[in-house]
Motif scaffolding. Structure first.
Motif, short mmCIF file in Angstrom:
data_model
loop_
_atom_site.label_atom_id
_atom_site.label_comp_id
_atom_site.label_asym_id
_atom_site.label_seq_id
_atom_site.Cartn_x
_atom_site.Cartn_y
_atom_site.Cartn_z
N ASP A 51 0.81 -1.21 0.00
CA ASP A 51 0.00 0.00 0.00
C ASP A 51 0.85 1.27 0.00
O ASP A 51 0.38 2.34 -0.38
N ARG A 52 2.12 1.16 0.39
CA ARG A 52 3.01 2.31 0.33
C ARG A 52 4.25 1.96 -0.49
O ARG A 52 4.81 0.87 -0.34
N ALA A 53 4.65 2.87 -1.35
CA ALA A 53 5.78 2.61 -2.24
C ALA A 53 6.44 3.92 -2.61
O ALA A 53 5.86 5.00 -2.45
N PHE A 54 7.67 3.83 -3.09
CA PHE A 54 8.33 5.02 -3.65
C PHE A 54 7.66 5.32 -4.98
O PHE A 54 7.48 4.44 -5.82
N VAL A 55 7.28 6.59 -5.18
CA VAL A 55 6.61 7.00 -6.41
C VAL A 55 7.27 8.26 -6.95
O VAL A 55 7.55 9.20 -6.19
N ALA A 56 7.53 8.29 -8.25
CA ALA A 56 8.11 9.48 -8.88
C ALA A 56 7.51 9.65 -10.26
O ALA A 56 7.15 8.66 -10.92
N MET A 57 7.40 10.90 -10.71
CA MET A 57 6.84 11.21 -12.03
C MET A 57 7.92 11.78 -12.94
O MET A 57 8.81 12.50 -12.49
N ASP A 58 7.82 11.45 -14.24
CA ASP A 58 8.76 11.97 -15.24
C ASP A 58 10.20 11.78 -14.78
O ASP A 58 11.03 12.69 -14.84
N TYR A 59 10.51 10.57 -14.30
CA TYR A 59 11.80 10.29 -13.69
C TYR A 59 12.83 9.95 -14.76
O TYR A 59 12.65 9.04 -15.57
N HIS A 60 13.94 10.69 -14.79
CA HIS A 60 14.95 10.54 -15.82
C HIS A 60 15.63 9.16 -15.75
O HIS A 60 15.97 8.67 -14.67
N LEU A 61 15.83 8.57 -16.92
CA LEU A 61 16.53 7.28 -16.97
C LEU A 61 17.97 7.42 -16.51
O LEU A 61 18.54 6.47 -15.96
N ASP A 62 18.58 8.59 -16.70
CA ASP A 62 19.93 8.84 -16.15
C ASP A 62 19.95 8.61 -14.65
O ASP A 62 20.90 8.03 -14.11
N TRP A 63 18.91 9.09 -13.97
CA TRP A 63 18.86 8.99 -12.52
C TRP A 63 18.71 7.53 -12.07
O TRP A 63 19.30 7.12 -11.07
N ILE A 64 17.90 6.77 -12.82
CA ILE A 64 17.75 5.35 -12.49
C ILE A 64 19.10 4.64 -12.62
O ILE A 64 19.50 3.87 -11.74
N GLN A 65 19.81 4.91 -13.71
CA GLN A 65 21.10 4.27 -13.94
C GLN A 65 22.08 4.63 -12.82
O GLN A 65 22.82 3.78 -12.32
N MET A 66 22.08 5.89 -12.41
CA MET A 66 22.99 6.33 -11.35
C MET A 66 22.59 5.72 -10.00
O MET A 66 23.46 5.31 -9.21
N ALA A 67 21.30 5.63 -9.73
CA ALA A 67 20.84 5.06 -8.46
C ALA A 67 21.25 3.59 -8.34
O ALA A 67 21.65 3.14 -7.25
#
Length: 222
Positions: A51-67
């Motif tokens: 019922d609770r999760a991390f949520v983000a909008m228009d999230y850059h693919l660069d940021w996912i790769q870095m994370a």
């Protein structure tokens, strides 16, 4: 919260969701998800969504790769240059994912961090060129089978008012489609809308026209 989810949160600099968080007063890190949405999304990806999760909008693919990199490597000091670990497409464009949902599966030891990347359309269709470019980048980040990194299990979902038969998936990585080569679909209800168009007196679209017309626009089928 897993290290990768913490890194995703720390890299999120988008104004849109930050404004909504403040205006609607929901949790900064793990907002409550709508029960119907959770059930439909869980059925789509085959994993129960909490019922609770991390949520983000228009999230850059660069940021996912870095994370993902930060989740497996020591964090560099702020402002300190470090060798590029092979991210060939970092800073090349502004490709993003419309909605990113991240959570830890409670029935796994240790818990697996799931990242659900949702590409949504409402009243405009995709082009296969657009989806081919995005899934190519997803292959670079997650690999052909989604296991390039051992810290997350990724899912790629198309969200539209109804399914489309015009999506070409031949070039997509295996984890972004089902065994029949079909995308994973999440359908949602959308009302019709109106579109204003500048036109001639006869109603022909014209950017310099002295007239306007209103057209009814139906939800996209993707």
């Amino acid at each position: 919260m897993s290290k990768v989810l913490e890194s995703l949160h720390s890299l999120d600099r988008k104004e849109r969701l930050a404004v909504l968080r403040d205006a609607l007063g929901f949790d900064q890190i793990a907002p409550a998800l709508d029960e119907d949405f959770r059930e439909r999304l869980g059925a789509c990806i085959g994993v129960p969504v909490p019922d609770r999760a991390f949520v983000a909008m228009d999230y850059h693919l660069d940021w996912i790769q870095m994370a993902l990199h930060l989740a497996e490597s020591p964090a560099p000091n702020p402002g300190e240059a470090f060798p590029n670990p092979g991210f060939n497409d970092i800073n090349k464009d502004q490709e993003d994912i419309d909605l990113l949902v991240g959570f830890e599966a409670a029935n796994r030891i240790p818990p697996a961090t799931h990242l659900v990347l949702i590409e949504a359309k409402a009243y405009l269709p995709w082009t296969n060129k657009q989806l081919k470019s995005k899934t190519c980048r997803l292959r670079e980040i997650f690999g052909e089978d989604g296991r390039r990194t051992g810290v997350v299990e990724p899912h790629f979902v198309l969200m539209t008012g109804s399914k489309s038969d015009n999506i070409e998936t031949a070039t997509w990585p295996a984890w972004t489609k089902d065994a029949q080569e079909n995308p994973f679909w999440l359908e949602y209800e959308l009302p019709s809308r109106r579109k204003v168009t500048r036109c001639t007196q006869a109603g022909k679209p014209d950017k310099c026209g002295g007239y306007l017309r209103l057209d009814c626009v139906q939800p996209s089928t993707g």
